[in-house]
Design an enzyme around this catalytic site. Sequence first.
Site, PDB file in Angstrom:
ATOM      1  N   ARG A   5       0.822  -1.205   0.000  1.00 19.49           N
ATOM      2  CA  ARG A   5       0.000   0.000   0.000  1.00 19.49           C
ATOM      3  C   ARG A   5       0.861   1.262   0.000  1.00 19.49           C
ATOM      4  NH1 ARG A   5      -1.535  -2.825   4.125  1.00 19.49           N
ATOM      5  NH2 ARG A   5      -0.797  -1.177   5.502  1.00 19.49           N
ATOM      6  N   ILE A   6       1.870   1.300   0.886  1.00 16.78           N
ATOM      7  CA  ILE A   6       2.707   2.494   0.991  1.00 16.78           C
ATOM      8  C   ILE A   6       3.576   2.641  -0.247  1.00 16.78           C
ATOM      9  CG2 ILE A   6       4.530   3.615   2.321  1.00 16.78           C
ATOM     10  CD1 ILE A   6       3.389   2.177   4.812  1.00 16.78           C
ATOM     11  N   ILE A  17      12.368   3.968   4.498  1.00 17.24           N
ATOM     12  CA  ILE A  17      11.244   4.389   5.333  1.00 17.24           C
ATOM     13  C   ILE A  17      10.561   3.172   5.947  1.00 17.24           C
ATOM     14  CG2 ILE A  17      10.838   6.571   4.138  1.00 17.24           C
ATOM     15  CD1 ILE A  17       8.572   5.186   2.567  1.00 17.24           C
ATOM     16  N   SER A  18      11.280   2.047   6.023  1.00 16.24           N
ATOM     17  CA  SER A  18      10.686   0.817   6.556  1.00 16.24           C
ATOM     18  C   SER A  18      11.170   0.562   7.979  1.00 16.24           C
ATOM     19  CB  SER A  18      10.985  -0.364   5.629  1.00 16.24           C
ATOM     20  OG  SER A  18      12.377  -0.492   5.390  1.00 16.24           O
ATOM     21  N   ARG A  19      12.235  -0.193   8.145  1.00 15.17           N
ATOM     22  CA  ARG A  19      12.852  -0.454   9.436  1.00 15.17           C
ATOM     23  C   ARG A  19      14.369  -0.435   9.265  1.00 15.17           C
ATOM     24  NH1 ARG A  19       8.613   0.618  11.295  1.00 15.17           N
ATOM     25  NH2 ARG A  19       7.348  -0.548  12.796  1.00 15.17           N
ATOM     26  N   ASP A  77      14.808   7.423   7.492  1.00 10.92           N
ATOM     27  CA  ASP A  77      13.903   7.795   8.575  1.00 10.92           C
ATOM     28  C   ASP A  77      13.993   6.796   9.722  1.00 10.92           C
ATOM     29  OD1 ASP A  77      11.832   9.376   9.791  1.00 10.92           O
ATOM     30  OD2 ASP A  77      10.399   7.806   9.284  1.00 10.92           O
ATOM     31  N   GLU A 113      17.299   2.813  17.521  1.00 12.15           N
ATOM     32  CA  GLU A 113      16.788   4.180  17.454  1.00 12.15           C
ATOM     33  C   GLU A 113      16.701   4.750  18.864  1.00 12.15           C
ATOM     34  OE1 GLU A 113      14.008   3.611  13.458  1.00 12.15           O
ATOM     35  OE2 GLU A 113      13.052   3.909  15.409  1.00 12.15           O
ATOM     36  N   HIS A 124      12.521   8.740  12.713  1.00 16.87           N
ATOM     37  CA  HIS A 124      11.363   7.856  12.576  1.00 16.87           C
ATOM     38  C   HIS A 124      10.065   8.659  12.687  1.00 16.87           C
ATOM     39  CE1 HIS A 124      10.022   3.401  13.121  1.00 16.87           C
ATOM     40  NE2 HIS A 124       9.166   4.075  12.385  1.00 16.87           N
ATOM     41  N   ILE A 125       9.898   9.590  11.765  1.00 18.98           N
ATOM     42  CA  ILE A 125       8.739  10.489  11.794  1.00 18.98           C
ATOM     43  C   ILE A 125       7.780  10.217  10.636  1.00 18.98           C
ATOM     44  CG2 ILE A 125       9.890  12.313  13.071  1.00 18.98           C
ATOM     45  CD1 ILE A 125      10.396  13.745  10.395  1.00 18.98           C
ATOM     46  N   GLY A 126       7.844   9.016  10.073  1.00 19.01           N
ATOM     47  CA  GLY A 126       7.006   8.696   8.930  1.00 19.01           C
ATOM     48  C   GLY A 126       5.521   8.903   9.162  1.00 19.01           C
TER      49      GLY A 126
END
Length: 333
Positions: free
Chosen positions: A166-167, A247-249, A273, A278, A297-299
Amino acid sequence: MIESLQMMSNRAYILASKLSETRGIPQRYAEIIKKHFNITYMEEFLRNEEEFRNKIQVLFVWEYCPTVDEKLLKSLPLLKAVVNCGVGVDHLDLPLIFSFGVKVTNTPHVVDAATADIGMALMLASARNILEGHRIATKIDTKIYPIKWNGVEVTGATLGIIGMGRIGYKVAQRARGFDMKILYHNRNRRVEEEERLVGARYCAKIDSLLQESDFVMLVVNLTPQTHKLIGERELCLMKSTATLVNISRGAVIDQDALVQALQKGYIRAAALDVTDPEPLPRDHPLLHLPNITLTPHIGTATDQTNINMLERMIENALAATRGLPVPDEVLPS
């Protein structure tokens, strides 16, 4: 007043980490939750475990807190669900939770747009040297702007998306607006009509995507199969002018290999991100490289997305406590 107290007594109890603007439930969100549940915070629970252990039916995991371990699960005999904000549940010990007969839920769909937006923002910031430009523009001793501070073009460039769920698909929709050529690699190929709508070409093998892309964006879940998916071999396949966006992990990338690739110029830049851990230790080399853009990590960190996640968590929790089908149940793999 009596009716109000009666309504409160009929509400199920949830357990949350604490009331906090940083590592817990913010006050404004707590007020929304209180319309549906009685909230017990971890500190209060630990002080009065005997009072609450036979009341708590749901654990609210917000920003990875609280930690759901065996000791906590054993202390909650009436627990029905661990309700997680966000999509990723890799921070939860799913086999352990399932062994207690407890459901797990997440909040897919509501995070898609915001996460795709941060992917585009990171790509653009890295390509056009936004952070360095800000530093130059705001330095106290800046007298003139450098005549030459060139970035790279995004418009018309080739974007390789690894993980076209989806993303990933929303990233492709946005990239289409920049006339980007879109390649993608996914476990399952999308239907032809979906590919056509965003002008995407499927790459059955990840190698060809890496070799052809000017920007590579990681949009996959963290699983044993995707752990360190991008390592030294994959980085060496990329163009020396390419940028890696994650933008995943954080654990999807071998960070030691990434440091080497950035230092030795195997790739132009990285924009992340997410990292592992973290935050990174303050002496980690990734923090001190000139060709990296990092965000904390502000996605999903927009007001609207956070409210949407909270409302979906409440829906899942209400369904679990009422014995109804849970909309976003995470099933054992």
